[in-house]
Design a protein around this motif. Structure first.
Motif, short mmCIF file in Angstrom:
data_model
loop_
_atom_site.label_atom_id
_atom_site.label_comp_id
_atom_site.label_asym_id
_atom_site.label_seq_id
_atom_site.Cartn_x
_atom_site.Cartn_y
_atom_site.Cartn_z
N HIS A 21 0.83 -1.20 0.00
CA HIS A 21 0.00 0.00 0.00
C HIS A 21 0.86 1.25 0.00
O HIS A 21 1.93 1.29 0.63
CB HIS A 21 -0.92 0.01 1.22
CG HIS A 21 -2.10 -0.91 1.07
ND1 HIS A 21 -2.36 -1.63 -0.08
CD2 HIS A 21 -3.09 -1.22 1.92
CE1 HIS A 21 -3.46 -2.33 0.08
NE2 HIS A 21 -3.92 -2.11 1.29
N ARG A 22 0.37 2.28 -0.68
CA ARG A 22 1.14 3.50 -0.83
C ARG A 22 1.17 4.34 0.46
O ARG A 22 2.19 4.95 0.79
CB ARG A 22 0.55 4.32 -1.97
CG ARG A 22 1.28 5.61 -2.23
CD ARG A 22 0.64 6.39 -3.37
NE ARG A 22 1.22 7.72 -3.49
CZ ARG A 22 0.72 8.68 -4.23
NH1 ARG A 22 -0.39 8.48 -4.92
NH2 ARG A 22 1.30 9.86 -4.30
N TYR A 23 0.04 4.40 1.17
CA TYR A 23 -0.07 5.29 2.31
C TYR A 23 0.18 4.54 3.62
O TYR A 23 -0.34 3.44 3.83
CB TYR A 23 -1.46 5.92 2.37
CG TYR A 23 -1.66 7.04 1.36
CD1 TYR A 23 -1.84 6.75 0.01
CD2 TYR A 23 -1.65 8.36 1.76
CE1 TYR A 23 -2.00 7.77 -0.91
CE2 TYR A 23 -1.82 9.39 0.85
CZ TYR A 23 -1.99 9.09 -0.48
OH TYR A 23 -2.15 10.10 -1.40
N SER A 39 2.79 9.01 5.49
CA SER A 39 3.62 8.92 4.30
C SER A 39 2.75 8.57 3.11
O SER A 39 1.88 7.71 3.21
CB SER A 39 4.71 7.86 4.49
OG SER A 39 5.36 7.60 3.27
N TYR A 40 3.00 9.24 2.00
CA TYR A 40 2.24 8.97 0.79
C TYR A 40 3.13 8.39 -0.31
O TYR A 40 2.77 8.40 -1.49
CB TYR A 40 1.51 10.22 0.29
CG TYR A 40 2.33 11.48 0.27
CD1 TYR A 40 2.47 12.25 1.42
CD2 TYR A 40 2.96 11.90 -0.90
CE1 TYR A 40 3.23 13.41 1.41
CE2 TYR A 40 3.70 13.05 -0.92
CZ TYR A 40 3.84 13.81 0.24
OH TYR A 40 4.60 14.97 0.22
N GLY A 41 4.29 7.89 0.08
CA GLY A 41 5.19 7.21 -0.85
C GLY A 41 6.59 7.17 -0.26
O GLY A 41 6.87 7.81 0.77
N VAL A 42 7.47 6.45 -0.93
CA VAL A 42 8.84 6.36 -0.46
C VAL A 42 9.45 7.76 -0.41
O VAL A 42 9.36 8.52 -1.37
CB VAL A 42 9.66 5.44 -1.39
CG1 VAL A 42 11.14 5.48 -1.00
CG2 VAL A 42 9.13 4.02 -1.31
N SER A 92 -3.16 2.39 4.00
CA SER A 92 -4.30 2.44 3.09
C SER A 92 -3.79 2.40 1.66
O SER A 92 -2.68 2.87 1.37
CB SER A 92 -5.17 3.69 3.34
OG SER A 92 -4.47 4.87 3.00
N GLU A 93 -4.61 1.85 0.81
CA GLU A 93 -4.20 1.66 -0.58
C GLU A 93 -4.02 2.99 -1.30
O GLU A 93 -3.12 3.15 -2.12
CB GLU A 93 -5.25 0.80 -1.30
CG GLU A 93 -4.79 0.27 -2.63
CD GLU A 93 -5.71 -0.82 -3.14
OE1 GLU A 93 -5.40 -1.40 -4.19
OE2 GLU A 93 -6.73 -1.10 -2.49
N SER A 94 -4.90 3.95 -0.97
CA SER A 94 -4.79 5.26 -1.59
C SER A 94 -5.18 6.32 -0.57
O SER A 94 -5.57 5.99 0.55
CB SER A 94 -5.70 5.36 -2.82
OG SER A 94 -7.04 5.53 -2.42
N PRO A 116 -10.25 2.66 3.13
CA PRO A 116 -10.21 2.49 4.58
C PRO A 116 -8.79 2.28 5.09
O PRO A 116 -7.90 1.86 4.36
CB PRO A 116 -11.05 1.25 4.81
CG PRO A 116 -10.93 0.48 3.55
CD PRO A 116 -10.81 1.49 2.45
N LEU A 117 -8.60 2.57 6.36
CA LEU A 117 -7.33 2.31 7.02
C LEU A 117 -7.35 0.91 7.62
O LEU A 117 -8.36 0.47 8.17
CB LEU A 117 -7.09 3.34 8.13
CG LEU A 117 -6.34 4.62 7.75
CD1 LEU A 117 -7.11 5.40 6.72
CD2 LEU A 117 -6.08 5.45 8.98
#
Lengths: 114, 112
Positions: A29-31, A49-52, A94-96, A102-103
């Protein structure tokens, strides 16, 4: 259950020492998020975090830093632990970042600062 | 700014009785609403979410919640409580570009 592992599950540390908590996910998951849970306060967002290498502050970020060098790992560091940071810390993913994503939560790390 | 208020930090019901956990929200734009449950020594699990497709939302374990815009409420109900429902329940709101905000939680006790 979402594949989220928090380590350690319990930790006791002394005031003034640095502490690092780890969150590991196997969902790609990204988030990723760090929350703290305290009686009477519910859950409060520390950092996310929303990505590396992409992170941002939440509502209670003072005294905390985070790092995300890989998709699967999100580290929370207490730079110099204080008694007010005694809490239960939850990692979530979360996936996005969209509203309907959802978390999913890990089982928490109980941190005691003496 | 968005916020959520859960009325009653502790609710106690008898097994088989109706469960009603109250949640009111504040948001300047249409909100997205969630209920999570936390069992002892575990993380939170999603019970249900309001998607705007229907005002009555059904979730897991027999729980449902009704979105009432005029009352800014999203109360959680279950017709008949089971002992296994004993847990802490959190309402959460998200609106616009804001991050998810949680209420302070309601601890449900089910008496035999």
């Amino acid at each position: 259950d979402a594949g989220i592992t928090q380590s350690p599950r319990h930790k006791v540390t002394e005031t003034g020492t640095p502490v690092t908590l780890r969150c590991h996910q196997t969902e790609n998951h990204r988030y990723m998020y760090w929350y703290r849970q305290d009686p009477g306060h519910g859950l409060r967002l520390i950092h996310y975090s929303y990505g590396v290498k992409d992170t941002d502050k939440g509502e209670v970020s003072d005294g905390y830093s985070v790092s995300r060098s890989k998709t699967e790992d999100f580290l929370l560091t207490l730079e110099s632990a204080t008694s007010s940071q005694t809490s239960v810390y939850f990692c979530a993913i979360s996936e996005s970042g969209t509203w309907n994503s959802p978390l999913h939560f890990g089982n928490g790390t109980r941190l005691t600062v003496t | 700014a968005q916020s959520v208020t859960q009325l009653g930090s502790h609710v106690s019901v008898s097994e088989g009785a109706l469960v009603l956990l109250r949640c009111n929200y504040s948001s300047s734009v249409p909100p997205y609403l969630f209920w999570y449950v936390q069992y002892p020594n575990q993380g939170l699990q999603l019970l249900l979410k309001y998607t705007s497709a229907a005002t009555l939302v059904k979730g897991i374990n027999g729980f449902e919640a009704e979105f009432k815009k005029s009352e800014t409420s999203f109360h959680l109900t279950k017709p008949s409580a089971h002992m296994s429902d004993a847990a802490e329940y959190f309402c959460a709101v998200r609106s616009g570009s804001e991050k998810l905000v949680f209420g302070k939680g309601t601890k449900l006790t089910v008496n035999p």
